[in-house]
Design a protein around this motif. Structure first.
Motif, PDB file in Angstrom:
ATOM      1  N   LEU A 372       0.868  -1.227  -0.066  1.00 31.53           N
ATOM      2  CA  LEU A 372      -0.054   0.087  -0.137  1.00 31.53           C
ATOM      3  C   LEU A 372       0.837   1.216   0.087  1.00 31.53           C
ATOM      4  N   THR A 373       0.456   2.301  -0.554  1.00 29.71           N
ATOM      5  CA  THR A 373       0.889   3.558  -0.567  1.00 29.71           C
ATOM      6  C   THR A 373       0.495   4.464   0.485  1.00 29.71           C
ATOM      7  N   PHE A 374       1.174   5.211   1.158  1.00 25.13           N
ATOM      8  CA  PHE A 374       0.784   6.186   2.414  1.00 25.13           C
ATOM      9  C   PHE A 374       1.573   7.200   2.398  1.00 25.13           C
ATOM     10  N   THR A 375       1.004   8.252   3.192  1.00 28.52           N
ATOM     11  CA  THR A 375       1.761   9.647   3.415  1.00 28.52           C
ATOM     12  C   THR A 375       1.840   9.741   4.643  1.00 28.52           C
ATOM     13  N   GLY A 376       2.807   9.837   5.130  1.00 29.37           N
ATOM     14  CA  GLY A 376       2.781  10.226   6.623  1.00 29.37           C
ATOM     15  C   GLY A 376       4.500  10.023   7.274  1.00 29.37           C
ATOM     16  N   THR A 377       4.745   9.772   8.277  1.00 29.16           N
ATOM     17  CA  THR A 377       5.960   9.835   9.066  1.00 29.16           C
ATOM     18  C   THR A 377       6.387   8.465   9.687  1.00 29.16           C
ATOM     19  N   GLN A 378       5.333   7.535   9.753  1.00 33.11           N
ATOM     20  CA  GLN A 378       5.663   6.108  10.506  1.00 33.11           C
ATOM     21  C   GLN A 378       4.466   5.166   9.958  1.00 33.11           C
ATOM     22  N   ILE A 379       4.658   4.037   9.931  1.00 36.30           N
ATOM     23  CA  ILE A 379       3.613   3.130   9.325  1.00 36.30           C
ATOM     24  C   ILE A 379       3.962   1.968  10.509  1.00 36.30           C
ATOM     25  N   LYS A 429       8.409  13.252   6.646  1.00 41.34           N
ATOM     26  CA  LYS A 429       6.962  13.378   5.993  1.00 41.34           C
ATOM     27  C   LYS A 429       7.245  13.161   4.619  1.00 41.34           C
ATOM     28  N   GLY A 430       6.515  12.128   4.039  1.00 42.16           N
ATOM     29  CA  GLY A 430       6.422  12.119   2.476  1.00 42.16           C
ATOM     30  C   GLY A 430       5.349  10.896   2.149  1.00 42.16           C
ATOM     31  N   SER A 431       5.595  10.526   0.863  1.00 43.54           N
ATOM     32  CA  SER A 431       4.579   9.520   0.307  1.00 43.54           C
ATOM     33  C   SER A 431       5.544   8.464   0.130  1.00 43.54           C
TER      34      SER A 431
END
Ligand code: GAL
Length: 468
Positions: A372-379, A429-431
């Motif tokens: 999955l593609t996400f935008t944020g700083t942590q997963i 922060k990024g995608s």
């Protein structure tokens, strides 16, 4: 000349600042059961560990494991100011040319204590041959906590080597040092910590992986059962003197949780101005991928009277080193369930419709993946880890397709748990794209009775993802 010096100083300060910020920003909690990443985004590789506080820093010493063979590769040292973010310092003791820690030997359960009479740091370890038939307790010394330790050979008691295996150490409040041996043996160390002077107690209780801590005049002695790298229900004993008598107290984690899927190695007292928290440190071993996928289970003990317990599994928590108080940290963020359309599955996956917390999508087909593609700083990835769990490869790529994180993780849990299985360090922060692939391999070990233990399958699972 002066300007040049000033420039160098400024640059130095800048890099120190950037380095500090970078290290501090990775985590905001102590996370158990997930691979931790150091300042270089490499797995924190320090197993069978201990933590020593020196000045305002905590130093973590452990076995620097390999993913290819069960042999000694070196002992590592990491440092931290908050017990959440760890910086790799160095391999403080590498493989020796020959002798007890030479090539193709075993080196385990490293413990370090600062000797109050000499000011030297003394390191102890279990040395052995690959078949575990040549056990010895060895020691090494260093003037600084994180320097290059000099291996000194076997630790002697009355001139003889101590031919035992699982060991630990304990430093009492009066500065006396003790060596702990499997099955309940305790030796007092000489005032320079370089030999064992007296056998304090030799009651044949308890098992392997010994650890002792003391709280309010009571000594607590933790140990595990004899299941090799496999986890089991660890137990404890108490006494008001190291000489005993020791009282068997039973388990400290709920029966059947197999000590929340871990094996004891050390207890760190975090002594603050308001409180003292005793942190249980356990290993979630993962042979053969011990170096990259074995994780740590670090949990605060609950102490009531002279009873200790780990009543629940605290996935994420933190401790204020100056007050000594602990607090739960919740990993808030956007939750994406396994059934959400943004998750792309490739290959064969079984999607469970269970309504309980353990619902997931799972696969054991080598090469099957989800992304999955996400935008944020942590997963963070939550999965249902079961006795048939296997290894997965987790890769995070940035928008340009560059790999930011690549790590193997283990989804085997003998005591099934639906929990956090992977947490990225905090990223810019990024995608990004997260891809998790079935490796088609799993945990195994040959136990002390030559029986094969470990996983019964290669399944990996996704329960949900949290994006922060
Ligand atoms: C365990 C021990 C570990 C390691 C392992 C090898 O019982 O605690 O340190 O020696 O056995 O099977």
């Amino acid at each position: 000349m002066r300007i040049k010096n000033l420039l160098t100083l400024n640059l130095f300060c800048f890099f120190v600042l950037v380095g500090t910020l970078r290290a501090q920003n990775k985590y905001n909690a102590i996370h158990s059961g997930v691979v931790l990443f150091d300042q270089h985004n490499k797995e924190v590789n320090a197993h069978g560990a201990c933590i020593v506080k020196e000045g305002s820093k905590y130093y973590l010493f452990g076995e620097y494991k390999s993913d290819t063979a069960n042999v000694f590769v070196g002992f590592s040292c990491y440092s931290s100011t908050d017990l959440m973010n760890w910086e790799f310092e160095r391999i403080v003791l590498p493989v020796q040319h020959d002798g007890l820690l030479g090539p193709n030997r075993v080196g385990e359960r490293v413990k370090v204590m600062k000797c109050p009479t000499t000011g030297e740091f003394v390191m102890y370890m279990h040395t052995d041959n690959k078949g575990y038939k040549d056990p010895n307790i060895g020691y090494a010394t260093c003037k600084t906590i994180n320097g290059n330790y000099k291996f000194q050979g076997a630790l002697l008691h009355e001139g003889n080597p101590i031919r035992k295996w699982d060991m630990g150490t304990f430093q009492d409040t009066d500065g006396k040092g003790y060596l702990l041996i499997h099955h309940g043996v305790i030796y007092e160390l000489s005032s320079d910590y370089k030999s064992a002077t007296r056998m304090v107690d030799s009651n044949k209780k308890g098992g392997e992986a010994p650890a002792i801590f003391k709280s309010k005049g009571v000594y607590y002695w933790l140990s595990s059962n004899l299941t090799g790298w496999e986890r089991n229900d660890n137990m404890y004993m108490t006494a008001t003197s190291l000489e005993g008598p020791w009282t068997f107290r039973g388990l400290f984690a709920p029966k059947g949780t197999l000590t929340w899927n871990s094996q004891s190695t050390f207890v760190l007292p975090i002594v603050g101005k308001k409180d003292t928290t005793f942190m249980y440190m356990g290993d979630r071993w993962s042979h053969p991928r011990q170096g990259s996928t074995a994780t740590y289970v670090w949990q605060p003990f609950t102490i009531e009277g002279d009873s200790i317990s780990l009543p629940d599994f605290k996935q994420s928590w933190k401790i204020n080193p100056s007050t000594g108080k602990g607090a739960i940290v919740s990993l808030e963020g956007q939750i994406i369930e396994n059934t959400d359309k943004v998750i792309h599955f490739s290959g064969d996956w079984q999607h469970s419709s269970a309504t309980d917390e353990s619902h997931d999508s799972r696969s054991d087909i080598k090469g099957a993946s989800f992304s999955l593609t996400f935008t944020g700083t942590q997963i963070g990835l939550y999965s249902s880890a079961r006795p048939d769990g296997g290894y997965a490869r987790v890769v995070i790529r940035d928008r340009k397709g560059r790999i930011v994180i690549s790590s193997a993780i283990d989804m085997y849990c003998k005591y099934p748990e639906t929990s956090l299985k992977f947490l990225s360090p905090k990223l810019r922060k990024g995608s990004y794209t997260l891809t998790v692939t079935v490796l088609g391999e799993s945990w195994w070990w040959v136990d002390k009775h030559n029986g094969k233990t470990g996983s019964t399958g290669d399944f990996i699972s996704i329960n949900k993802v949290v994006v922060r």
